[in-house]
Design a protein around this motif. Structure first.
Motif, PDB file in Angstrom:
ATOM      1  N   SER A   1       0.835  -1.203   0.000  1.00 16.59           N
ATOM      2  CA  SER A   1       0.000   0.000   0.000  1.00 16.59           C
ATOM      3  C   SER A   1       0.868   1.250   0.000  1.00 16.59           C
ATOM      4  O   SER A   1       2.065   1.202   0.316  1.00 16.59           O
ATOM      5  CB  SER A   1      -0.924   0.016   1.224  1.00 16.59           C
ATOM      6  OG  SER A   1      -0.154   0.066   2.415  1.00 16.59           O
ATOM      7  N   ILE A   2       0.235   2.352  -0.358  1.00 15.84           N
ATOM      8  CA  ILE A   2       0.858   3.668  -0.238  1.00 15.84           C
ATOM      9  C   ILE A   2       0.053   4.421   0.804  1.00 15.84           C
ATOM     10  O   ILE A   2      -1.152   4.654   0.639  1.00 15.84           O
ATOM     11  CB  ILE A   2       0.857   4.427  -1.581  1.00 15.84           C
ATOM     12  CG1 ILE A   2       1.649   3.651  -2.626  1.00 15.84           C
ATOM     13  CG2 ILE A   2       1.452   5.820  -1.402  1.00 15.84           C
ATOM     14  CD1 ILE A   2       1.662   4.307  -3.996  1.00 15.84           C
ATOM     15  N   ARG A   3       0.702   4.773   1.900  1.00 13.89           N
ATOM     16  CA  ARG A   3       0.023   5.399   3.031  1.00 13.89           C
ATOM     17  C   ARG A   3       0.533   6.827   3.229  1.00 13.89           C
ATOM     18  O   ARG A   3       1.725   7.077   3.079  1.00 13.89           O
ATOM     19  CB  ARG A   3       0.244   4.580   4.310  1.00 13.89           C
ATOM     20  CG  ARG A   3      -0.277   3.153   4.213  1.00 13.89           C
ATOM     21  CD  ARG A   3       0.074   2.336   5.442  1.00 13.89           C
ATOM     22  NE  ARG A   3      -0.349   0.959   5.315  1.00 13.89           N
ATOM     23  CZ  ARG A   3      -1.529   0.481   5.718  1.00 13.89           C
ATOM     24  NH1 ARG A   3      -2.403   1.303   6.297  1.00 13.89           N
ATOM     25  NH2 ARG A   3      -1.844  -0.784   5.564  1.00 13.89           N
ATOM     26  N   MET A   4      -0.373   7.701   3.582  1.00 10.38           N
ATOM     27  CA  MET A   4       0.003   9.086   3.852  1.00 10.38           C
ATOM     28  C   MET A   4      -0.543   9.498   5.204  1.00 10.38           C
ATOM     29  O   MET A   4      -1.686   9.192   5.554  1.00 10.38           O
ATOM     30  CB  MET A   4      -0.534  10.037   2.780  1.00 10.38           C
ATOM     31  CG  MET A   4      -0.171  11.505   3.029  1.00 10.38           C
ATOM     32  SD  MET A   4      -0.474  12.606   1.619  1.00 10.38           S
ATOM     33  CE  MET A   4      -2.275  12.664   1.617  1.00 10.38           C
ATOM     34  N   ALA A   5       0.279  10.167   5.982  1.00  8.74           N
ATOM     35  CA  ALA A   5      -0.138  10.742   7.258  1.00  8.74           C
ATOM     36  C   ALA A   5       0.092  12.244   7.201  1.00  8.74           C
ATOM     37  O   ALA A   5       1.172  12.703   6.826  1.00  8.74           O
ATOM     38  CB  ALA A   5       0.656  10.129   8.412  1.00  8.74           C
ATOM     39  N   ILE A   6      -0.941  12.985   7.565  1.00  7.45           N
ATOM     40  CA  ILE A   6      -0.876  14.447   7.611  1.00  7.45           C
ATOM     41  C   ILE A   6      -0.940  14.861   9.072  1.00  7.45           C
ATOM     42  O   ILE A   6      -1.758  14.350   9.841  1.00  7.45           O
ATOM     43  CB  ILE A   6      -2.026  15.078   6.813  1.00  7.45           C
ATOM     44  CG1 ILE A   6      -1.929  14.669   5.347  1.00  7.45           C
ATOM     45  CG2 ILE A   6      -2.010  16.602   6.939  1.00  7.45           C
ATOM     46  CD1 ILE A   6      -3.130  15.055   4.523  1.00  7.45           C
ATOM     47  N   ALA A   7      -0.067  15.762   9.469  1.00  9.59           N
ATOM     48  CA  ALA A   7       0.006  16.147  10.873  1.00  9.59           C
ATOM     49  C   ALA A   7       0.374  17.623  10.980  1.00  9.59           C
ATOM     50  O   ALA A   7       0.651  18.295   9.979  1.00  9.59           O
ATOM     51  CB  ALA A   7       1.043  15.294  11.603  1.00  9.59           C
ATOM     52  N   GLU A   8       0.347  18.105  12.200  1.00  5.99           N
ATOM     53  CA  GLU A   8       0.825  19.450  12.471  1.00  5.99           C
ATOM     54  C   GLU A   8       1.852  19.372  13.595  1.00  5.99           C
ATOM     55  O   GLU A   8       1.687  18.629  14.561  1.00  5.99           O
ATOM     56  CB  GLU A   8      -0.324  20.393  12.829  1.00  5.99           C
ATOM     57  CG  GLU A   8      -1.180  19.974  14.002  1.00  5.99           C
ATOM     58  CD  GLU A   8      -2.356  20.916  14.242  1.00  5.99           C
ATOM     59  OE1 GLU A   8      -2.716  21.669  13.317  1.00  5.99           O
ATOM     60  OE2 GLU A   8      -2.918  20.893  15.362  1.00  5.99           O
TER      61      GLU A   8
ATOM     62  N   ARG B   1       0.795  16.251  16.132  1.00  9.38           N
ATOM     63  CA  ARG B   1      -0.599  15.798  16.214  1.00  9.38           C
ATOM     64  C   ARG B   1      -1.061  15.382  14.826  1.00  9.38           C
ATOM     65  O   ARG B   1      -1.073  16.188  13.894  1.00  9.38           O
ATOM     66  CB  ARG B   1      -1.495  16.901  16.755  1.00  9.38           C
ATOM     67  CG  ARG B   1      -2.928  16.443  17.050  1.00  9.38           C
ATOM     68  CD  ARG B   1      -3.675  17.476  17.864  1.00  9.38           C
ATOM     69  NE  ARG B   1      -4.046  18.623  17.073  1.00  9.38           N
ATOM     70  CZ  ARG B   1      -5.208  18.731  16.409  1.00  9.38           C
ATOM     71  NH1 ARG B   1      -6.091  17.752  16.462  1.00  9.38           N
ATOM     72  NH2 ARG B   1      -5.486  19.812  15.718  1.00  9.38           N
ATOM     73  N   THR B   2      -1.412  14.103  14.693  1.00 13.57           N
ATOM     74  CA  THR B   2      -1.859  13.588  13.398  1.00 13.57           C
ATOM     75  C   THR B   2      -3.269  14.080  13.094  1.00 13.57           C
ATOM     76  O   THR B   2      -4.169  13.992  13.931  1.00 13.57           O
ATOM     77  CB  THR B   2      -1.828  12.054  13.388  1.00 13.57           C
ATOM     78  OG1 THR B   2      -0.492  11.601  13.665  1.00 13.57           O
ATOM     79  CG2 THR B   2      -2.259  11.508  12.037  1.00 13.57           C
ATOM     80  N   LEU B   3      -3.457  14.585  11.880  1.00 17.64           N
ATOM     81  CA  LEU B   3      -4.740  15.132  11.463  1.00 17.64           C
ATOM     82  C   LEU B   3      -5.513  14.178  10.566  1.00 17.64           C
ATOM     83  O   LEU B   3      -6.742  14.123  10.638  1.00 17.64           O
ATOM     84  CB  LEU B   3      -4.530  16.460  10.721  1.00 17.64           C
ATOM     85  CG  LEU B   3      -3.767  17.556  11.461  1.00 17.64           C
ATOM     86  CD1 LEU B   3      -3.557  18.754  10.545  1.00 17.64           C
ATOM     87  CD2 LEU B   3      -4.518  17.969  12.722  1.00 17.64           C
ATOM     88  N   ASP B   4      -4.810  13.442   9.717  1.00 20.34           N
ATOM     89  CA  ASP B   4      -5.497  12.614   8.740  1.00 20.34           C
ATOM     90  C   ASP B   4      -4.562  11.516   8.261  1.00 20.34           C
ATOM     91  O   ASP B   4      -3.334  11.685   8.261  1.00 20.34           O
ATOM     92  CB  ASP B   4      -5.957  13.469   7.546  1.00 20.34           C
ATOM     93  CG  ASP B   4      -7.068  12.807   6.741  1.00 20.34           C
ATOM     94  OD1 ASP B   4      -7.463  11.679   7.103  1.00 20.34           O
ATOM     95  OD2 ASP B   4      -7.524  13.419   5.750  1.00 20.34           O
ATOM     96  N   THR B   5      -5.125  10.380   7.886  1.00 18.68           N
ATOM     97  CA  THR B   5      -4.350   9.294   7.288  1.00 18.68           C
ATOM     98  C   THR B   5      -5.094   8.753   6.081  1.00 18.68           C
ATOM     99  O   THR B   5      -6.331   8.684   6.084  1.00 18.68           O
ATOM    100  CB  THR B   5      -4.104   8.144   8.284  1.00 18.68           C
ATOM    101  OG1 THR B   5      -5.368   7.648   8.764  1.00 18.68           O
ATOM    102  CG2 THR B   5      -3.267   8.606   9.463  1.00 18.68           C
ATOM    103  N   LEU B   6      -4.367   8.381   5.053  1.00 18.15           N
ATOM    104  CA  LEU B   6      -4.945   7.816   3.843  1.00 18.15           C
ATOM    105  C   LEU B   6      -4.159   6.575   3.457  1.00 18.15           C
ATOM    106  O   LEU B   6      -2.955   6.484   3.695  1.00 18.15           O
ATOM    107  CB  LEU B   6      -4.917   8.814   2.673  1.00 18.15           C
ATOM    108  CG  LEU B   6      -5.815  10.054   2.763  1.00 18.15           C
ATOM    109  CD1 LEU B   6      -5.119  11.163   3.535  1.00 18.15           C
ATOM    110  CD2 LEU B   6      -6.179  10.561   1.386  1.00 18.15           C
ATOM    111  N   VAL B   7      -4.833   5.622   2.842  1.00 17.90           N
ATOM    112  CA  VAL B   7      -4.179   4.394   2.404  1.00 17.90           C
ATOM    113  C   VAL B   7      -4.802   3.933   1.094  1.00 17.90           C
ATOM    114  O   VAL B   7      -6.028   3.976   0.927  1.00 17.90           O
ATOM    115  CB  VAL B   7      -4.284   3.290   3.483  1.00 17.90           C
ATOM    116  CG1 VAL B   7      -5.726   3.010   3.853  1.00 17.90           C
ATOM    117  CG2 VAL B   7      -3.574   2.014   3.023  1.00 17.90           C
TER     118      VAL B   7
END
Length: 526
Positions: free
Chosen positions: A29-36, A44-50
């Protein structure tokens, strides 16, 4: 009468959190984590996609990624870019895109990274096992320290991924052993596909293959001492969530080995569709769940563990933390690398007192000559390790010990250093005497210009440090470097006679003169 409390004062000059993201291109998979990242370093993680991909299946089978898979991966990353724009993440300094085992092992990995760059403008960084271990160490250490039973204990930290099994042995925050093994859930599935065995024999084949890797692990990690097994990775997190109703998903979970084995047995009897239906798994999770859990179960049994600690940390968490500290190596991580180097040196019966003296002098030279060399903190670590290990080849052959030092260091797997960094360490050690760097020399000619310059600068500094401890007495400990016109003058406070070191300096300072354009003079006292 109640006292009125004024509202809190809000500073108009407070620093707003910085939005960042990491993308992990894995085997399935290709996973993305968005944080601030906040001003105090909190992430602080805001969003994750896979999104699923089949990169591992192809890379581990034919060692090439198909055009269709490359285009699919590029398309996924293009979609992720639109999400990044919504969060205001557009600059390369706020985004890190890494690829692990599948892309790294593909023979056409450059075609993959180039195509992604053409489609998206993103720079994909294939990271090796050393970088994965570094990120793992940074991510897992806070969990171990905060747990009363694990803080000072010996812990075997393991992740069974799609392509490899990564293993660290940590005690009291110190890495005792690190290793990557070619055992992964997708490799196990590939083994089953190639063998084309009946359903009744599939488990027997899996266990036989896993057991061969377990034998290697048990040879390198002595199981006679008290240990704790700490597992992380998506498959173990999935099992823990299924079996532990009260797990908060962030703290270390304690999962009974017997319950893990029962769950593994249940999963292995089901096909992917049944796993998805019964446990609510995604098809990505269902494909690798059985083989991965079997490996974890057998590892727990091999180490006679009644329970397994499960950690929720992952590679993306570690990458985000790395961005929060600016990618710098912490003092603690630097010390881990140095400890690993000392352990290697002792295996080759090196002169530890001399090595430590030279390394400390090299550190002081590096610090005082910062304006001259313009190198960063990572290069100081490379110099320090090279100084510790520059005579490591003596046990093999005295005459060509410098060449043997390069070979040993390159193939040592020192914790925390990538293959390119190990090559630089080895080359700096290789040039600790006599020969100047030449394009025809092994390893040196393959370096980019920037890295060749780094090696030359560090080797020049190392030769100066060695000359300062030419008597091997350790009597020179403090130095003061002063630039006078086109000369570097090194004063040695507290030492009245440096005649022997001056002779050594005249023999060793040629490379420094050629690299930095300065003669080197050594003066006693000040």
């Amino acid at each position: 009468m109640a006292q009125l409390v004024p509202p809190p004062t809000i500073s108009l000059h407070s620093t707003p959190p910085r939005p960042v993201a990491v993308i992990d291109i894995g085997a399935t998979s290709i996973r993305m984590a968005i944080a601030e990242i906040h001003a105090d370093g909190e992430v602080r993680t805001l969003d994750t996609l896979v999104q699923p991909v089949n990169l591992g299946r192809e890379a581990f089978d034919v060692r090439r990624l198909s055009r269709a898979s490359i285009e699919k991966a590029a398309g996924i990353l293009k979609k992720y870019q639109r999400v990044l724009k919504e969060y205001g993440i557009t600059g390369p300094q706020d985004l890190r895109v890494v690829a692990t085992t599948a892309v790294r092992e593909a023979l056409n990995r450059l075609a993959f990274t180039d195509r992604v760059f053409i489609v998206t403008g993103l720079n994909v960084e294939p990271i090796d096992e050393a970088e994965v271990n570094r990120i793992t160490y940074m991510g897992i250490t806070p969990h171990l320290r905060s747990h009363p039973e694990l803080a000072d204990a010996r812990s075997v930290v393991v992740e069974v991924g799609g392509g490899n099994t990564e293993l660290l042995v940590i005690r009291s925050g110190n890495v005792l052993h690190s290793q990557s093994y070619r055992l992964g859930s997708l490799r196990l599935l590939q083994l089953l596909d190639d063998a084309n065995v009946s359903a009744s024999r599939r488990r027997i084949l899996l266990e036989s293959h896993i057991r061969r890797t377990l034998d290697l692990i048990l040879e390198e990690v002595h199981s006679d001492a008290m240990i704790h097994l700490v597992a992380f990775g998506g498959d173990m997190r999935f099992a823990a969530h299924q079996l532990l109703d009260d797990w908060d998903g962030t703290s270390l979970a304690q999962l009974s080995t017997d319950r893990l084995i029962e769950f593994t047995n249940e999963v292995l009897k089901l096909d992917d569709d049944a796993i998805v239906k019964r446990f609510g798994a995604s098809f990505i999770e269902a494909e690798t769940l059985g083989p991965a859990l079997l490996a974890y179960s057998m590892l727990a049994q091999a180490f006679n563990q009644s329970l397994v600690y499960v950690c929720d940390t992952n590679l993306r968490d570690g990458l985000l933390h790395d961005m929060a500290i600016g990618g710098e190596w912490t003092a603690e991580f630097r010390n881990q690398i140095v400890r690993s180097a000392l352990t290697l040196g002792r295996r080759f019966d090196f002169d530890e007192t001399h090595a430590r003296n030279v390394a400390e002098l090299a550190r002081k030279l590096f610090e005082q000559l910062g304006a001259e060399h313009q190198l960063d903190q990572r290069h100081e670590v490379i110099l320090h390790v090279a100084a510790l290990l520059h005579e490591i080849g003596m046990m093999i052959n005295v005459r060509s010990n410098h060449k043997h030092a390069l070979y040993v260091i390159r193939h040592s797997g020192l914790f925390g250093l990538s293959k390119s960094e190990l090559l630089q360490v080895g080359l700096v050690a290789r040039y600790y005497r006599r020969a100047y760097p030449q394009p025809s020399h092994e390893g040196y000619g393959s370096l980019e210009r920037e890295d060749r310059v780094v090696v030359a600068k560090l080797a020049a500094i190392l030769r100066i440090a060695i000359a300062l401890d030419d008597t091997r007495s350790g009597r020179i400990r403090e130095i003061e470097c002063v630039r006078e016109a086109r000369q570097l003058v090194i004063h040695v406070p507290g030492v009245d006679d440096v005649s022997l070191e001056q002779v050594a300096m005249r023999q060793n300072a040629g490379l420094f003169r050629d690299v930095f354009g300065m003669l080197v003079l050594l003066r006693a006292g000040k």
